[in-house]
Design a protein around this motif. Structure first.
Motif, PDB file in Angstrom:
ATOM      1  N   MET A 115       0.847  -1.187   0.000  1.00 28.87           N
ATOM      2  CA  MET A 115       0.000   0.000   0.000  1.00 28.87           C
ATOM      3  C   MET A 115       0.888   1.245   0.000  1.00 28.87           C
ATOM      4  SD  MET A 115      -2.154  -2.311   0.192  1.00 28.87           S
ATOM      5  CE  MET A 115      -3.834  -2.741   0.527  1.00 28.87           C
ATOM      6  N   VAL A 116       0.796   2.042  -1.047  1.00 25.64           N
ATOM      7  CA  VAL A 116       1.618   3.249  -1.156  1.00 25.64           C
ATOM      8  C   VAL A 116       0.728   4.423  -0.734  1.00 25.64           C
ATOM      9  CG1 VAL A 116       3.227   4.548  -2.592  1.00 25.64           C
ATOM     10  CG2 VAL A 116       2.771   2.136  -3.096  1.00 25.64           C
ATOM     11  N   ASP A 117       0.725   4.686   0.550  1.00 22.34           N
ATOM     12  CA  ASP A 117      -0.191   5.678   1.099  1.00 22.34           C
ATOM     13  C   ASP A 117       0.326   6.119   2.461  1.00 22.34           C
ATOM     14  OD1 ASP A 117      -2.378   7.313   1.438  1.00 22.34           O
ATOM     15  OD2 ASP A 117      -3.849   5.714   1.670  1.00 22.34           O
ATOM     16  N   GLY A 118      -0.041   7.336   2.842  1.00 21.45           N
ATOM     17  CA  GLY A 118       0.260   7.828   4.179  1.00 21.45           C
ATOM     18  C   GLY A 118       1.560   8.587   4.272  1.00 21.45           C
ATOM     19  N   PRO A 119       1.768   9.271   5.411  1.00 16.40           N
ATOM     20  CA  PRO A 119       2.987  10.064   5.626  1.00 16.40           C
ATOM     21  C   PRO A 119       4.115   9.257   6.252  1.00 16.40           C
ATOM     22  CG  PRO A 119       1.446  10.484   7.388  1.00 16.40           C
ATOM     23  CD  PRO A 119       0.754   9.523   6.444  1.00 16.40           C
ATOM     24  N   ARG A 120       5.320   9.690   5.970  1.00 17.17           N
ATOM     25  CA  ARG A 120       6.492   9.132   6.631  1.00 17.17           C
ATOM     26  C   ARG A 120       6.454   9.470   8.128  1.00 17.17           C
ATOM     27  NH1 ARG A 120      11.339   9.572   2.455  1.00 17.17           N
ATOM     28  NH2 ARG A 120      12.541  10.265   4.249  1.00 17.17           N
ATOM     29  N   HIS A 121       7.453   8.994   8.864  1.00 16.41           N
ATOM     30  CA  HIS A 121       7.530   9.303  10.295  1.00 16.41           C
ATOM     31  C   HIS A 121       7.613  10.813  10.485  1.00 16.41           C
ATOM     32  CE1 HIS A 121       9.223   9.593  14.366  1.00 16.41           C
ATOM     33  NE2 HIS A 121       8.607   8.446  14.570  1.00 16.41           N
ATOM     34  N   THR A 122       7.075  11.309  11.582  1.00 17.59           N
ATOM     35  CA  THR A 122       7.036  12.752  11.803  1.00 17.59           C
ATOM     36  C   THR A 122       8.423  13.388  11.840  1.00 17.59           C
ATOM     37  OG1 THR A 122       6.931  12.390  14.198  1.00 17.59           O
ATOM     38  CG2 THR A 122       4.843  12.671  13.021  1.00 17.59           C
ATOM     39  N   ALA A 123       9.451  12.602  12.160  1.00 18.20           N
ATOM     40  CA  ALA A 123      10.812  13.125  12.152  1.00 18.20           C
ATOM     41  C   ALA A 123      11.414  13.154  10.747  1.00 18.20           C
ATOM     42  CB  ALA A 123      11.704  12.299  13.082  1.00 18.20           C
ATOM     43  N   MET A 163       9.008  11.637  19.720  1.00 19.09           N
ATOM     44  CA  MET A 163       7.984  12.531  19.185  1.00 19.09           C
ATOM     45  C   MET A 163       8.051  13.917  19.834  1.00 19.09           C
ATOM     46  SD  MET A 163       5.915  11.013  16.912  1.00 19.09           S
ATOM     47  CE  MET A 163       4.284  11.727  17.108  1.00 19.09           C
ATOM     48  N   ASP A 164       9.070  14.174  20.623  1.00 17.05           N
ATOM     49  CA  ASP A 164       9.082  15.427  21.374  1.00 17.05           C
ATOM     50  C   ASP A 164       9.186  16.649  20.471  1.00 17.05           C
ATOM     51  OD1 ASP A 164       8.971  16.503  24.117  1.00 17.05           O
ATOM     52  OD2 ASP A 164      10.873  17.418  23.547  1.00 17.05           O
ATOM     53  N   ALA A 165       9.965  16.542  19.396  1.00 20.77           N
ATOM     54  CA  ALA A 165      10.062  17.683  18.478  1.00 20.77           C
ATOM     55  C   ALA A 165       8.712  17.959  17.828  1.00 20.77           C
ATOM     56  CB  ALA A 165      11.122  17.413  17.418  1.00 20.77           C
ATOM     57  N   THR A 166       7.978  16.889  17.534  1.00 19.99           N
ATOM     58  CA  THR A 166       6.634  17.067  16.984  1.00 19.99           C
ATOM     59  C   THR A 166       5.734  17.751  18.007  1.00 19.99           C
ATOM     60  OG1 THR A 166       6.882  15.097  15.616  1.00 19.99           O
ATOM     61  CG2 THR A 166       4.642  15.848  16.040  1.00 19.99           C
ATOM     62  N   ARG A 167       5.820  17.325  19.259  1.00 18.63           N
ATOM     63  CA  ARG A 167       5.008  17.952  20.312  1.00 18.63           C
ATOM     64  C   ARG A 167       5.282  19.454  20.379  1.00 18.63           C
ATOM     65  NH1 ARG A 167       6.083  20.074  24.876  1.00 18.63           N
ATOM     66  NH2 ARG A 167       8.251  19.365  24.840  1.00 18.63           N
ATOM     67  N   GLN A 168       6.550  19.816  20.356  1.00 11.87           N
ATOM     68  CA  GLN A 168       6.902  21.234  20.443  1.00 11.87           C
ATOM     69  C   GLN A 168       6.412  22.006  19.216  1.00 11.87           C
ATOM     70  OE1 GLN A 168      10.934  22.154  21.849  1.00 11.87           O
ATOM     71  NE2 GLN A 168      11.166  20.009  22.410  1.00 11.87           N
ATOM     72  N   ARG A 221       1.898  19.409  27.107  1.00 15.29           N
ATOM     73  CA  ARG A 221       1.984  18.049  27.634  1.00 15.29           C
ATOM     74  C   ARG A 221       1.041  17.148  26.862  1.00 15.29           C
ATOM     75  NH1 ARG A 221       0.138  16.942  33.713  1.00 15.29           N
ATOM     76  NH2 ARG A 221      -1.910  17.146  32.695  1.00 15.29           N
ATOM     77  N   THR A 222       1.512  15.974  26.491  1.00 18.72           N
ATOM     78  CA  THR A 222       0.677  15.020  25.768  1.00 18.72           C
ATOM     79  C   THR A 222      -0.112  14.156  26.739  1.00 18.72           C
ATOM     80  OG1 THR A 222       2.487  13.425  25.655  1.00 18.72           O
ATOM     81  CG2 THR A 222       2.247  14.959  23.807  1.00 18.72           C
ATOM     82  N   GLN A 223      -1.055  13.410  26.201  1.00 26.74           N
ATOM     83  CA  GLN A 223      -1.850  12.486  27.010  1.00 26.74           C
ATOM     84  C   GLN A 223      -1.258  11.083  26.921  1.00 26.74           C
ATOM     85  OE1 GLN A 223      -5.835  13.114  25.392  1.00 26.74           O
ATOM     86  NE2 GLN A 223      -6.261  14.554  27.054  1.00 26.74           N
ATOM     87  N   GLY A 224      -1.882  10.159  27.620  1.00 30.76           N
ATOM     88  CA  GLY A 224      -1.457   8.769  27.513  1.00 30.76           C
ATOM     89  C   GLY A 224      -0.728   8.212  28.704  1.00 30.76           C
ATOM     90  N   LEU A 278       4.453   5.594  25.093  1.00 32.11           N
ATOM     91  CA  LEU A 278       4.986   6.044  23.814  1.00 32.11           C
ATOM     92  C   LEU A 278       3.859   6.170  22.794  1.00 32.11           C
ATOM     93  CD1 LEU A 278       8.171   3.777  23.628  1.00 32.11           C
ATOM     94  CD2 LEU A 278       8.090   6.214  24.187  1.00 32.11           C
ATOM     95  N   HIS A 279       4.068   7.039  21.788  1.00 30.09           N
ATOM     96  CA  HIS A 279       3.063   7.218  20.741  1.00 30.09           C
ATOM     97  C   HIS A 279       2.734   5.884  20.068  1.00 30.09           C
ATOM     98  CE1 HIS A 279       1.824   8.153  16.547  1.00 30.09           C
ATOM     99  NE2 HIS A 279       1.078   9.061  17.148  1.00 30.09           N
ATOM    100  N   GLY A 280       3.743   5.074  19.786  1.00 31.30           N
ATOM    101  CA  GLY A 280       3.519   3.787  19.138  1.00 31.30           C
ATOM    102  C   GLY A 280       2.692   2.833  19.977  1.00 31.30           C
TER     103      GLY A 280
END
Length: 500
Positions: free
Chosen positions: A211-219, A301-306, A312-315, A319-321
């Motif tokens: 499946m060729v779809d979706g975004p790469r990792h946020t980094a 994912m901290d750079a993405t959070r910033q 502050r994230t939830q969970g 980890l995001h994964g």
């Protein structure tokens, strides 16, 4: 591999060891593709896009046909096939050519959904409009192409076909039989996909779906995704009086449906985001040791959070994964009265919310919906799947209408599947860029339908930048990531999967 016709090396970025740029002929064809409106709700637009994809295939020497469901309710899927002498394995490459509906006035000045335009970087990051692309344009490194479906998912169609043979004539040296399947109503939830797959199951037989779809990792790293969540949209409507009431004359006396709905929605989760619906997590299949190991290796994912401005994230520290391997429920829309210049001092007659319910491996749509209904009933509501009658409104102080749209369930391929293991090896060889293995993405594709109807294993290879604004205004794609995606998909096509 002879790549000179397509690629030229450009400066590295912090997110990739090497990037490439697309040949002007490849970009020119892609811009023509992006110029076609592609809302699946418009049959004429859908067919025009399907015909354009067929023309792309014809230019590459690929025999193609349109695959319909038996009742012809859906836009056709575009199918193509190349048989390779001596090949013992068959791989189907999937993408979709339809896109989300657009609201042109929400796009930035100088941008229009179906007028592909270059921008220096995402508009939300301070990007500037550079103007239409042309072969002689000298745009800065990192520029983007803005248009509806530039990332999701005409990019997948473009990458898969150019991996086979690009617009300059550079072709893959195939080691497998190759099939293409490009869907036309993925953004509507693929309500007729099962019928298409069932009707054409023999034609779609294979050893693997890519499946060729979706975004790469946020980094910015390359990714190989082994699963997706399922999804179903849910609507909740809560009722008050049968006509709008003056907020001063009737406030403190007449029930306010907006307040009641707010309380109901607020009870769905605790302060850290854990869903409080009894049993909501019970059917989720836990991550295996191998999956947990891949999650632990994933970039922070901290750079993405910033970058998102989140303090502050939830969970609960997970980890995001780990969190995307749990079912989810999010509020995606609210309506009760008005807040702009149309606002009036009235208590609304009803309040409505749209919920995005995500499922993981082990979950069933009917069971999760039933749990939500019981949760609402436990708070004293009469739950209906229709608008209440006048008699019901007088008899029950709390009424909620709960409806659901079409949905599909989750799918997750094992890390131990031999074809998937080989894909991982090929991707690691194809580029020095880091490869992140993702047991499941948080988003959804109708992969469970493929699993139920066809049975072959699946792997998703995202090719576009994570900050692409998919589904929203100012959607964009980094052409350099498309070029690298072509290299990665071509590496899969060229292997014979013998394990050598």
């Amino acid at each position: 591999m002879a790549m000179a016709g397509l690629f030229a090396v450009v400066a590295s970025t912090p997110t990739a060891a090497r990037q490439a740029m697309l040949d002007p002929a490849v970009l020119e064809e892609y811009i023509a593709f992006l110029s076609l409106p592609n809302d699946a709700a418009n049959p004429a637009d859908a067919l025009a896009n399907a015909r354009f994809v067929q023309a792309m295939m014809q230019r590459r020497g690929i025999a193609s046909e349109l695959l319909y469901d038996p009742d012809r309710k859906a836009p056709p899927a575009v199918f193509g096939e190349i048989k390779t002498p001596g090949a013992t394995r068959t791989i189907v490459f999937y993408a979709h050519y339809d896109g989300q509906p657009v609201v042109p006035e929400r796009w930035a000045p100088g941008l229009s959904p179906f007028r592909p335009t270059a921008i220096s970087r995402p508009i939300e990051q301070g990007g500037a409009v550079l103007g239409p692309w042309s072969p002689g344009a000298n745009f800065p490194t990192g520029w983007r192409l803005a248009a509806r479906s530039a990332a999701d998912d005409k990019a997948g169609v473009m990458v898969a076909l150019n991996a086979f043979r690009d617009a300059t004539g550079t072709a893959a040296r195939l080691g497998v039989n190759v099939k293409f399947f490009f869907e036309g109503e993925e953004e509507k939830g693929s309500p007729n996909l099962r019928a298409i797959l069932h009707a054409h199951s023999e034609k779609l037989e294979s050893d693997l779906w890519v499946m060729v779809d979706g975004p790469r990792h946020t980094a910015g790293y390359r990714a190989m995704v082994l699963g997706v969540r399922g999804v179903v949209d849910v609507g909740i409507t809560v009722y008050g009086a049968n006509r709008p009431l003056h907020a001063g004359n009737y406030g403190n006396w007449a029930p306010n449906p907006a307040l009641r709905l707010s309380a109901l929605l607020g009870s769905l989760k605790d302060a850290d985001g854990r869903i409080l619906i009894p049993g909501f997590y019970d059917d989720a299949v836990p991550a295996t040791a191998a999956e947990r190991a891949e999650i632990a290796k994933a970039p922070s994912m901290d750079a993405t959070r910033q970058s998102l401005g989140i303090a502050r994230t939830q969970g609960g520290g997970k980890l995001h994964g780990e969190l995307v391997l749990l079912p989810g429920i999010e509020i995606t829309g609210l309506r009760a009265g008005a807040t702009d210049a149309r606002a009036a001092n009235v208590i609304p007659t009803e309040a409505e919310a749209r919920l995005d319910m995500r499922l993981v491996k082990g979950d069933r749509i009917d069971r999760q919906l039933a749990r939500l209904v019981r949760f609402v009933e436990a708070q004293g509501y009469l739950v209906l799947d229709r608008t209440p009658t006048a008699e019901e409104r007088l008899a029950h102080p709390l009424i909620a209408k709960i409806t659901s749209g079409f949905g599909y369930e989750a799918q997750r391929t094992s890390l131990d599947e031999p074809m998937v293991t080989r894909v991982k090896q090929l991707l690691e060889r194809a580029s020095p860029d880091r490869l992140v293995v993702v047991p499941s993405t948080g988003g959804s594709l109708p992969l469970s339908l493929f699993a139920h109807e066809l049975g072959a294993p699946m792997v998703t290879i995202p090719v576009v930048n994570a900050d692409n604004n998919q589904h929203g205004e100012n959607e964009n794609v980094d052409p350099a990531f498309l070029a690298e995606g072509i290299l990665n998909i071509r590496a899969i096509m060229e292997d014979d999967f013998s394990g050598r």
